[in-house]
Write a protein that holds these residues in place. Sequence first.
Motif, PDB file in Angstrom:
ATOM      1  N   LEU A  26       0.810  -1.220   0.000  1.00 38.79           N
ATOM      2  CA  LEU A  26       0.000   0.000   0.000  1.00 38.79           C
ATOM      3  C   LEU A  26       0.843   1.269   0.000  1.00 38.79           C
ATOM      4  N   VAL A  27       2.120   1.130   0.291  1.00 37.68           N
ATOM      5  CA  VAL A  27       2.949   2.316   0.528  1.00 37.68           C
ATOM      6  C   VAL A  27       3.103   3.148  -0.743  1.00 37.68           C
ATOM      7  N   GLY A  28       2.825   4.440  -0.613  1.00 34.11           N
ATOM      8  CA  GLY A  28       2.963   5.344  -1.747  1.00 34.11           C
ATOM      9  C   GLY A  28       1.832   6.353  -1.758  1.00 34.11           C
ATOM     10  N   THR A  29       1.872   7.233  -2.743  1.00 32.00           N
ATOM     11  CA  THR A  29       0.772   8.165  -2.983  1.00 32.00           C
ATOM     12  C   THR A  29       0.011   7.697  -4.207  1.00 32.00           C
ATOM     13  N   TRP A  30      -1.276   7.507  -4.028  1.00 28.68           N
ATOM     14  CA  TRP A  30      -2.136   6.990  -5.091  1.00 28.68           C
ATOM     15  C   TRP A  30      -3.112   8.074  -5.509  1.00 28.68           C
TER      16      TRP A  30
END
Length: 245
Positions: A26-30
């Motif tokens: 899930l890690v990150g900017t979506w």
Amino acid sequence: MLPSIASALLVGASVVAAQTLPVTDLVGTWSSKSNSTLTGPKFYDPVNEKMFEPDHTGISYSFTADGFFEEAYYRAIANPGNPACPKGIMQWQHGSFTKQANGSLVLVPIAVDGRQLYSDPCTYKTSVYTRYNQSELFERYEVITDPYHNIPRLNLYQFDGSPMMPLYLAFSPPEMLPTQTLNPTTVSSSAGAKATAKFKRSTDEITLPMNHKVLNRRREPMPADRWWWFGVFLTGSGAVLYFLF
Ligand SMILES: *[C@@H]1O[C@H](CO)[C@@H](O)[C@H](O)[C@H]1NC(C)=O
Ligand SMILES: *[C@@H]1O[C@H](CO)[C@@H](O)[C@H](O)[C@H]1NC(C)=O
Ligand SMILES: *[C@@H]1O[C@H](CO)[C@@H](O)[C@H](O)[C@H]1NC(C)=O
């Protein structure tokens, strides 16, 4: 102790036991397709209490490996009575999230930090700037490689299993404001925010119902098996909070 409190405590305890650490996929900017609504300092400036209107409507979520999230929403609200007068809304909040044993995601914002800017330019001269605090439950999620764009894609499923618009990886590591409490000051409503937003339309906002965030909406009819979430999150009891956090 009232029976309802006791059962809320039990449920709270089992939720804690069932929690697993957030997983790295899930890690990150979506961000949704327009890729112009993004979490981070270009959306919200907590020091000067400003929100910046993105070029296009859309939504964005960021997640960290140690359990923090941030979200940014910029939506147009259709105004069928006067199509030339679309209303718009910008929402920002951040806090912590957990992944439950059954795969669902629970997002709990820092209540004092969330902000909403509501603009109805044909009715009000200034936008209405208020606090915003809304816990969220996603039934499940999946991270895949988008077959057309060949980039990582996050599919989030709402509490009732219906899919949100797909989100695409915009940044990794995520672009976020600091994850701790930012601004515990009082925000008065209608604080003359300058944004006289002209809401540009894109396909992003249409599919998103206003009720996608459901945890606290007492008016929503909800299946019985979700009711105890109200107990967990809405019981104003220090004991419950102790078990949760
Ligand atoms: C997953 O678990 C959460 C709480 O643990 C619950 O609210 C939710 O309904 C569950 N989802 C499914 C699909 O069973
Ligand atoms: C924020 O929302 C939570 C539930 O999501 C509620 O328990 C809490 O009282 C709210 N806090 C404020 C300051 O409104
Ligand atoms: C989205 O926008 C960011 C910042 O402008 C850029 O770095 C990124 O490559 C874009 N992602 C996609 C999928 O277009």
